[in-house]
Design an enzyme around this catalytic site. Structure first.
Site, PDB file in Angstrom:
ATOM      1  N   HIS A   1       0.838  -1.211   0.000  1.00  0.00           N
ATOM      2  CA  HIS A   1       0.000   0.000   0.000  1.00  0.00           C
ATOM      3  C   HIS A   1       0.871   1.258   0.000  1.00  0.00           C
ATOM      4  O   HIS A   1       1.475   1.615   1.008  1.00  0.00           O
ATOM      5  CB  HIS A   1      -0.920   0.010   1.226  1.00  0.00           C
TER       6      HIS A   1
ATOM      7  N   HIS B   1       1.287   5.295  -2.281  1.00  0.00           N
ATOM      8  CA  HIS B   1       0.725   6.236  -3.274  1.00  0.00           C
ATOM      9  C   HIS B   1       1.900   6.830  -4.049  1.00  0.00           C
ATOM     10  O   HIS B   1       2.402   7.909  -3.709  1.00  0.00           O
ATOM     11  CB  HIS B   1      -0.066   7.342  -2.573  1.00  0.00           C
TER      12      HIS B   1
ATOM     13  N   GLN C   1      -9.524   9.433  -5.086  1.00  0.00           N
ATOM     14  CA  GLN C   1      -9.199  10.195  -3.870  1.00  0.00           C
ATOM     15  C   GLN C   1     -10.326  11.124  -3.432  1.00  0.00           C
ATOM     16  O   GLN C   1     -10.565  11.306  -2.248  1.00  0.00           O
ATOM     17  CB  GLN C   1      -7.925  11.019  -4.105  1.00  0.00           C
TER      18      GLN C   1
ATOM     19  N   HIS D   1      -9.729   2.021   0.348  1.00  0.00           N
ATOM     20  CA  HIS D   1      -9.455   2.807   1.549  1.00  0.00           C
ATOM     21  C   HIS D   1     -10.772   2.815   2.318  1.00  0.00           C
ATOM     22  O   HIS D   1     -11.752   3.408   1.865  1.00  0.00           O
ATOM     23  CB  HIS D   1      -9.075   4.240   1.185  1.00  0.00           C
TER      24      HIS D   1
ATOM     25  N   GLU E   1     -11.110   5.218   7.008  1.00  0.00           N
ATOM     26  CA  GLU E   1      -9.863   5.840   7.472  1.00  0.00           C
ATOM     27  C   GLU E   1     -10.217   7.106   8.247  1.00  0.00           C
ATOM     28  O   GLU E   1     -10.012   8.235   7.788  1.00  0.00           O
ATOM     29  CB  GLU E   1      -8.934   6.158   6.283  1.00  0.00           C
TER      30      GLU E   1
ATOM     31  N   ASP F   1       2.286   3.426   2.887  1.00  0.00           N
ATOM     32  CA  ASP F   1       1.287   4.434   2.514  1.00  0.00           C
ATOM     33  C   ASP F   1       1.919   5.637   1.819  1.00  0.00           C
ATOM     34  O   ASP F   1       1.577   5.948   0.688  1.00  0.00           O
ATOM     35  CB  ASP F   1       0.465   4.877   3.735  1.00  0.00           C
TER      36      ASP F   1
END
Ligand code: 17E
Ligand code: FE2
Length: 411
Positions: free
Chosen positions: A56, A58, A151, A209, A212, A308
Site C-alpha cells: 500500500h 501512493h 481520492q 481505503h 480511514e 502508505d
C-alpha cells in the site's frame, strides 16, 4: 548461481539454494557451513526470504510534501486538500520522475512487489497514464499493481464512475474506493456496490481505503465484507486502513468479526501513517487510530503492513524501508510478545503476498521465480531487535541490490 549457508524461516539448519536462470531449481539441507564458490552468494548463516512486499503506497503523490503548502493540521482531510492543490500541477514527466525515484528507494530496501494507489479523480487521468508507463519501464525492478483510486470520491466527484471505468479500461489492475470520504453514507454504500460490480465484471482485484477515520460511526467495512462474501470474492478483496475499527466498541466488533471471517477479505494497516494522521480530534486520552491488527491476525485472518506515504501531503517522512514500518507497527499494535516477534516478517512478506494475490509468483520454493533476499540476521526476532536490513536482493536470478552495513570502530 547458488546461495549457500542460508537459514530459512521456521526450519532448523543451513540450506543451499540453487537458482537456474530465473527460477529456483533446488533447496537442499547443508550438513555444515561451506565456503562460497566464485559467483555464489554467502548468506553467512543469516535468513534468506522471499522479497519484501509493499502492499500500500501512493507513488503518484510521493516526494511532494510542502508543494505548494505543508499539511499543518496533520489530518487526513487537510492532506486531501493540499494534494488537490499539488494535483493541479501534476505533469506526466513529474509523476514518472518522482515515482521512479521512490521505486529506487523501495528496491534499495529489498522490496520487489508493490501495489500503488493512483488518484483517478482527475478529468485527464494524467497520473494514471504516467504510472501505466512506469509499470512497464520498471519491470526489471519490481512487479507493480496499479489501483484506480478515487481520492475525491466516486459518487461525490464529477464523472467519478466514468473515470473509474476509464482507468480500468486503460489498464489499472485493481479497483479502489474511499467510502468514508463520500458526501453521504448512502453514497459511501453505493460507491462500494459500484466498485465491486466493476471489479467482478472486469476481473480486477479490489483494494478500498475503508473507514480511514476515528469516527466509530464509519461502518463501510461491513458493507465491503458482505459484498465480497455474497460474490465469493473475498480472497481478491482488501480493506485498507479500517482505522475506525480501533474506535468501534467491542460488542459491535465481535459481531463484525464473524462477517469478516466469513468474507475471507484481506487487511492492510499503515501504522506510521495512521499514528500520525489519526487521533487528531482527540485531546487526552488520545486514541492510537489503528485497526485491530493483532486481533485480526489472531482470528486467523490475513493482515499486513504498508508504508502508505513517502514525503507527501499526508506524511512528511519515509525512506522506503518497510522494516521501519514493521518495527513501529509491532510497537503500536502491542505485538512485541515473543509469539508475535518470532513470526513478525510475515507482516511484510507472506501475508502481503497473499493480499496482492501473487499465488505461485511468490515464495521461496522450487520452481518459483528466483527472487529472494539475504537478510542481516538469523531470525525474525533478531531482524527486529538489531534493526536489520536486506543485504542482497536477487531478482530474476540476478543481483539487483547489495547493501554494505555500517561498521563501527572503537578506540
Ligand atoms: N489518501 C488517503 O485518502 N489516505 C491516505 N492515507 C493517503 C492518501 C496517503
Ligand atoms: Fe492510502
Amino acid at each position: 548461481m547458488n546461495i549457500v549457508n542460508a537459514r530459512l524461516r521456521g526450519r532448523e539448519g543451513l540450506f543451499h539454494i540453487a537458482l537456474d536462470g530465473s527460477q529456483i531449481a533446488a533447496i537442499n539441507e547443508q550438513p555444515a557451513v561451506v565456503s562460497a564458490a566464485a559467483g555464489d552468494l554467502d548468506a553467512a548463516s543469516n535468513l534468506v526470504v522471499a522479497p519484501f512486499v509493499e502492499p500500500h503506497i501512493h507513488l503518484d503523490a510521493t516526494l511532494t510534501a510542502g508543494e505548494p503548502a505543508w499539511n499543518m493540521s496533520g489530518t487526513l482531510f487537510e492532506g486531501i486538500e493540499r494534494w488537490a492543490e499539488r494535483k493541479a500541477l501534476v505533469t506526466h514527466e513529474d509523476t514518472k520522475t518522482r515515482a521512479k525515484k521512490t521505486i529506487d528507494m523501495l528496491v534499495d530496501h529489498g522490496i520487489q512487489h508493490v501495489r500503488t494507489h493512483v488518484d483517478v479523480t482527475d478529468p485527464t487521468l494524467a497520473a494514471l497514464k504516467a504510472m501505466l508507463e512506469v509499470r512497464e519501464e520498471t519491470r526489471h525492478l519490481i512487479d507493480l499493481q496499479i489501483v484506480a483510486f478515487p481520492q475525491e470520491g466516486i459518487e461525490s466527484y464529477a464523472n467519478g464512475r466514468a473515470l473509474m471505468e476509464q482507468a480500468v479500461e486503460l489498464g489499472a489492475d485493481v479497483v479502489g474506493g474511499i467510502p468514508h470520504f463520500e458526501n453521504t453514507r448512502d453514497q459511501g454504500v453505493s460507491s462500494i456496490k459500484f466498485l465491486m460490480d466493476l471489479a467482478e465484471r472486469t476481473g480486477c482485484l479490489v483494494d478500498v481505503h475503508c473507514d480511514e477515520t476515528d469516527d466509530p460511526q464509519s461502518r463501510f467495512l461491513e458493507v465491503l465484507a458482505e459484498e465480497a462474501r455474497v460474490r465469493g470474492m473475498g480472497a481478491r478483496v482488501t480493506a485498507s486502513h479500517t482505522v475506525a475499527m480501533g474506535s468501534y466498541d467491542n460488542a459491535y466488533c465481535s459481531k463484525l468479526f464473524r462477517l469478516l471471517k466469513m468474507s475471507g477479505i484481506n487487511f492492510v494497516s499503515c501504522p506510521t501513517e495512521s499514528i500520525h494522521l489519526q487521533g487528531r480530534f482527540d485531546s487526552y486520552p488520545k486514541r492510537r487510530g489503528l485497526t485491530r491488527v493483532a486481533e485480526i491476525d489472531r482470528a486467523g485472518m490475513n493482515v499486513c503492513f504498508g508504508q502508505d506515504s513517502i514525503v507527501d501531503p499526508w506524511y512528511p517522512l519515509g525512506n522506503g524501508n518497510i522494516l521501519r514500518i514493521l518495527e513501529a507497527g509491532l510497537h503500536i499494535c502491542h505485538m512485541l510478545g515473543y509469539e508475535d516477534l518470532k513470526r513478525s516478517l510475515d507482516l511484510i512478506t507472506d501475508n502481503s503476498a497473499r493480499t496482492l494475490h501473487l499465488g505461485e509468483r511468490y515464495g521461496l520454493e522450487v520452481n518459483r521465480p528466483a527472487n529472494l533476499l539475504i537478510l542481516s540476521a538469523p531470525d525474525d526476532y533478531e531482524m527486529i531487535r538489531t534493526q536489520g536490513h536486506a543485504l542482497v536482493s536477487v531478482r530474476h536470478g540476478e543481483v539487483l541490490m547489495r547493501r554494505t552495513p555500517a561498521s563501527v570502530q572503537r578506540g
